[in-house]
Scaffold this active site. Structure first.
Site, PDB file in Angstrom:
ATOM      1  N   ASP A 118      36.469  -8.641  71.736  1.00  0.00           N
ATOM      2  CA  ASP A 118      36.330  -7.967  70.439  1.00  0.00           C
ATOM      3  C   ASP A 118      35.966  -8.902  69.280  1.00  0.00           C
ATOM      4  OD1 ASP A 118      38.805  -9.184  70.707  1.00  0.00           O
ATOM      5  OD2 ASP A 118      39.877  -7.664  69.549  1.00  0.00           O
ATOM      6  N   GLU A 169      48.267 -20.590  72.817  1.00  0.00           N
ATOM      7  CA  GLU A 169      47.287 -21.675  72.717  1.00  0.00           C
ATOM      8  C   GLU A 169      47.975 -23.028  72.894  1.00  0.00           C
ATOM      9  OE1 GLU A 169      47.667 -19.162  70.585  1.00  0.00           O
ATOM     10  OE2 GLU A 169      45.755 -18.086  70.484  1.00  0.00           O
TER      11      GLU A 169
HETATM   12  N1  UDP Z   1      43.318  -7.373  76.764  1.00  0.00           N
HETATM   13  C1  UDP Z   1      43.587  -7.059  78.089  1.00  0.00           C
HETATM   14  N2  UDP Z   1      44.600  -6.170  78.358  1.00  0.00           N
HETATM   15  C2  UDP Z   1      45.358  -5.591  77.376  1.00  0.00           C
HETATM   16  C3  UDP Z   1      45.081  -5.931  76.021  1.00  0.00           C
HETATM   17  C4  UDP Z   1      44.063  -6.834  75.762  1.00  0.00           C
HETATM   18  O1  UDP Z   1      42.914  -7.540  78.994  1.00  0.00           O
HETATM   19  O2  UDP Z   1      46.264  -4.790  77.690  1.00  0.00           O
HETATM   20  C5  UDP Z   1      42.215  -8.312  76.454  1.00  0.00           C
HETATM   21  C6  UDP Z   1      41.266  -7.824  75.353  1.00  0.00           C
HETATM   22  O3  UDP Z   1      40.202  -7.072  75.897  1.00  0.00           O
HETATM   23  C7  UDP Z   1      40.811  -9.137  74.708  1.00  0.00           C
HETATM   24  C8  UDP Z   1      42.007 -10.069  74.910  1.00  0.00           C
HETATM   25  O4  UDP Z   1      42.785  -9.511  75.979  1.00  0.00           O
HETATM   26  O5  UDP Z   1      39.668  -9.674  75.342  1.00  0.00           O
HETATM   27  C9  UDP Z   1      42.875 -10.178  73.669  1.00  0.00           C
HETATM   28  O6  UDP Z   1      43.340  -8.897  73.306  1.00  0.00           O
HETATM   29  P1  UDP Z   1      43.215  -8.311  71.818  1.00  0.00           P
HETATM   30  O7  UDP Z   1      41.835  -8.523  71.329  1.00  0.00           O
HETATM   31  O8  UDP Z   1      43.735  -6.911  71.814  1.00  0.00           O
HETATM   32  O9  UDP Z   1      44.264  -9.230  71.067  1.00  0.00           O
HETATM   33  P2  UDP Z   1      44.125 -10.042  69.714  1.00  0.00           P
HETATM   34  O10 UDP Z   1      42.793 -10.732  69.740  1.00  0.00           O
HETATM   35  O11 UDP Z   1      44.192  -9.079  68.620  1.00  0.00           O
HETATM   36  O12 UDP Z   1      45.243 -11.006  69.765  1.00  0.00           O
HETATM   37 MN    MN Z   2      41.058  -9.553  69.710  1.00  0.00          MN
END
Ligand code: UDP
Ligand code: MN
Length: 251
Positions: A114, A200
């Protein structure tokens, strides 16, 4: 031959998934010598992702690893309550360790589905020899979080407001690890059981023991080439209503 970028993307089924992956793939297709490792958070690989990958014409590996129910974010739960993409990133790391020649030139990068990526970010990371770091936009309640770089061009800390004392106070999109360094440390991976915001740091502590070893990129961390954008979950109320209407009355 340019050093290879292994870009790791966890992804999961939701209404915006195809839009996100279309946008991301159309960025990655513009990057030379990039191998996309995409890992579905699912019981099995989907046709949607398989077809999308096949259409890119780029080198890729399609994997899956399901998040167990205890670690899955519940529908009404805040998204930051549980770590996301942990087992998927680890599945990709295990695949790399099993399939990459340990003398191959390149880097490992985590490209969530995203975020928004400028092509420059890939130029910056490609020649990283240890761990490269750079600013990330729209994260941590700020327009930008960035590594703190001193007059000698050394990373000396982190310009974040939220939890700046983390060993590596940096978003997943803000670093890349040299491939040989990665291959030399088989313990380096993610864990569900870590304090919020420490994914991280948990990963990077295996590869760098001192900030002295970290390489500032993007003009001493003054340029923003990646943004931690988050896509709204679209309100599909009409879809839900139409589905209800289509059902025969239950009594
Ligand atoms: N993701 C996943 N399973 C989940 C939620 C998120 O595989 O149940 C993936 C999502 O597609 C993205 C990454 O993990 O590539 C990070 O998730 P998200 O973008 O929702 O988190 P943020 O960037 O807001 O921390
Ligand atoms: Mn994200």
């Amino acid at each position: 031959q340019l050093p290879k970028i292994y870009a790791i993307t966890p992804t999961y089924k939701r209404p915006v998934q195809k839009a996100e992956l279309t946008r991301l793939s159309h960025t990655l297709m513009l990057v030379p010598n990039l191998h996309w490792v995409i890992v579905e958070d699912a019981e099995k690989k989907s046709e949607l992702v398989a077809n999308l990958l096949a259409r890119t014409g780029m080198p890729y590996t399609h994997l899956h690893a399901v998040t167990p129910a205890t670690w899955k974010i519940k529908p009404k739960e805040a998204w930051y309550n549980k770590p996301r993409g942990v087992l998927q990133r680890n599945a990709a790391l295990a695949w790399l360790r099993a399939n990459v020649r340990s003398d191959e030139e390149g880097v490992v990068y985590f490209a969530d589905d995203d975020n928004a990526y400028a092509l420059e970010v890939f130029d910056e990371m490609r020649y990283v020899k240890t761990v490269g770091v750079w600013p990330v936009g729209l994260v941590g309640g700020l327009m930008v979080e960035r590594p703190k770089v001193n007059a000698e061009g050394k990373v000396v800390g982190w310009l974040t407001v939220w939890s700046p004392n983390r060993p590596f106070a940096i978003d997943m999109a803000g670093f890349a690890v040299n491939l040989k360094l990665f291959m030399s440390k088989p313990e380096g991976k993610f864990k569900n059981e870590v304090q919020k915001g420490y994914q991280e740091s948990e990963f990077l502590r295996h590869f760098v023991t001192s900030l002295d070893d970290v390489e500032p990129k993007a003009e001493n961390c003054t340029k923003v080439y990646v943004w931690h954008t988050r896509t709204e979950n679209p309100p599909l109320r009409e879809e839900i209503r139409l589905k209800k209407e289509a059902k025969p009355p239950s009594d």
